[in-house]
Motif scaffolding. Structure first.
Motif, PDB file in Angstrom:
ATOM      1  N   HIS A   6       0.766  -1.159  -0.055  1.00  0.00           N
ATOM      2  CA  HIS A   6      -0.104  -0.080   0.019  1.00  0.00           C
ATOM      3  C   HIS A   6       0.749   1.078   0.071  1.00  0.00           C
ATOM      4  CE1 HIS A   6      -3.430  -2.838   1.534  1.00  0.00           C
ATOM      5  NE2 HIS A   6      -3.927  -1.887   0.533  1.00  0.00           N
ATOM      6  N   ARG A   7       1.926   1.318   0.756  1.00  0.00           N
ATOM      7  CA  ARG A   7       2.618   2.370   0.937  1.00  0.00           C
ATOM      8  C   ARG A   7       3.396   2.403  -0.538  1.00  0.00           C
ATOM      9  NH1 ARG A   7       5.375   1.829   7.169  1.00  0.00           N
ATOM     10  NH2 ARG A   7       3.179   2.347   7.930  1.00  0.00           N
ATOM     11  N   ALA A   8       3.943   1.505  -0.957  1.00  0.00           N
ATOM     12  CA  ALA A   8       4.690   1.649  -2.189  1.00  0.00           C
ATOM     13  C   ALA A   8       3.605   2.245  -3.347  1.00  0.00           C
ATOM     14  CB  ALA A   8       5.272   0.340  -2.777  1.00  0.00           C
ATOM     15  N   ASN A   9       2.506   1.521  -3.390  1.00  0.00           N
ATOM     16  CA  ASN A   9       1.598   2.226  -4.342  1.00  0.00           C
ATOM     17  C   ASN A   9       0.984   3.549  -4.081  1.00  0.00           C
ATOM     18  OD1 ASN A   9      -0.541   2.327  -6.421  1.00  0.00           O
ATOM     19  ND2 ASN A   9      -2.152   1.474  -4.863  1.00  0.00           N
ATOM     20  N   GLY A  10       1.077   4.136  -2.906  1.00  0.00           N
ATOM     21  CA  GLY A  10       0.840   5.626  -2.797  1.00  0.00           C
ATOM     22  C   GLY A  10       2.182   6.370  -3.063  1.00  0.00           C
TER      23      GLY A  10
END
Length: 167
Positions: A6-10
């Motif tokens: 989720h953090r990498a996607n953000g």
């Protein structure tokens, strides 16, 4: 807590959004570049003017092409494609265009040029419509940017006339 995915996607979404905004700003800044190209074409000689065996008229000319296209270049210009076209009217077509010469200008340093050449491509009319025909020589250019959409424009040079008789 958010997972690593989720953090990498953000972070990736934010980076792509910033990159797209920078590309838009770069492309938009090109609209403030004032274009003032100068060009002239002189026909030094009509090498031949003949009727082909198929009945079509063909012309070969010696041209002096001079231009200063340096104003077309900005920090966002990758290259400029330039071509000279003969434009004339016939009873069948309101506009006939025949490309006579073309070139790619890779940088601002090459944007001022004087070329002495014969037409690179054959000037042929489908029929016998060229005797004594008035025509324009038009320098077209297409600016290919590093980012953003292509831009095209032209300079029309009038007052040219083909011979009344075949040579």
């Amino acid at each position: 807590m958010h997972s690593f995915g989720h953090r990498a996607n953000g972070v990736a979404t934010f980076a792509v959004t910033i990159l797209a905004a920078m590309c838009f700003a770069a492309s938009f800044s090109d609209h403030f570049n004032s274009l003032s190209p100068v060009a002239s074409v002189k026909i030094l000689n009509t090498n031949w003017f003949q009727k082909e065996s198929h009945g079509n008229d063909e012309v070969s000319m010696t041209l002096n092409i001079s231009a200063d296209l340096s104003s077309l270049f900005s920090w966002n210009t990758k290259q400029v494609f330039v071509f000279i076209a003969a434009e004339y009217e016939t009873p069948q077509n309101a506009l006939n265009q025949v490309s006579l010469w073309d070139g790619i200008i890779p940088s601002k340093e090459h944007a001022k040029f004087l070329i002495h050449t014969t037409n690179k491509y054959r000037f042929i009319d489908q029929g016998s419509n060229l005797k004594g025909k008035d025509f324009n020589l038009t320098m077209h250019w297409h600016i290919m940017p590093k980012t953003g959409k292509m831009f095209a424009d032209k300079i029309v040079m009038t007052g040219y006339r083909l011979p009344e008789q075949y040579r």
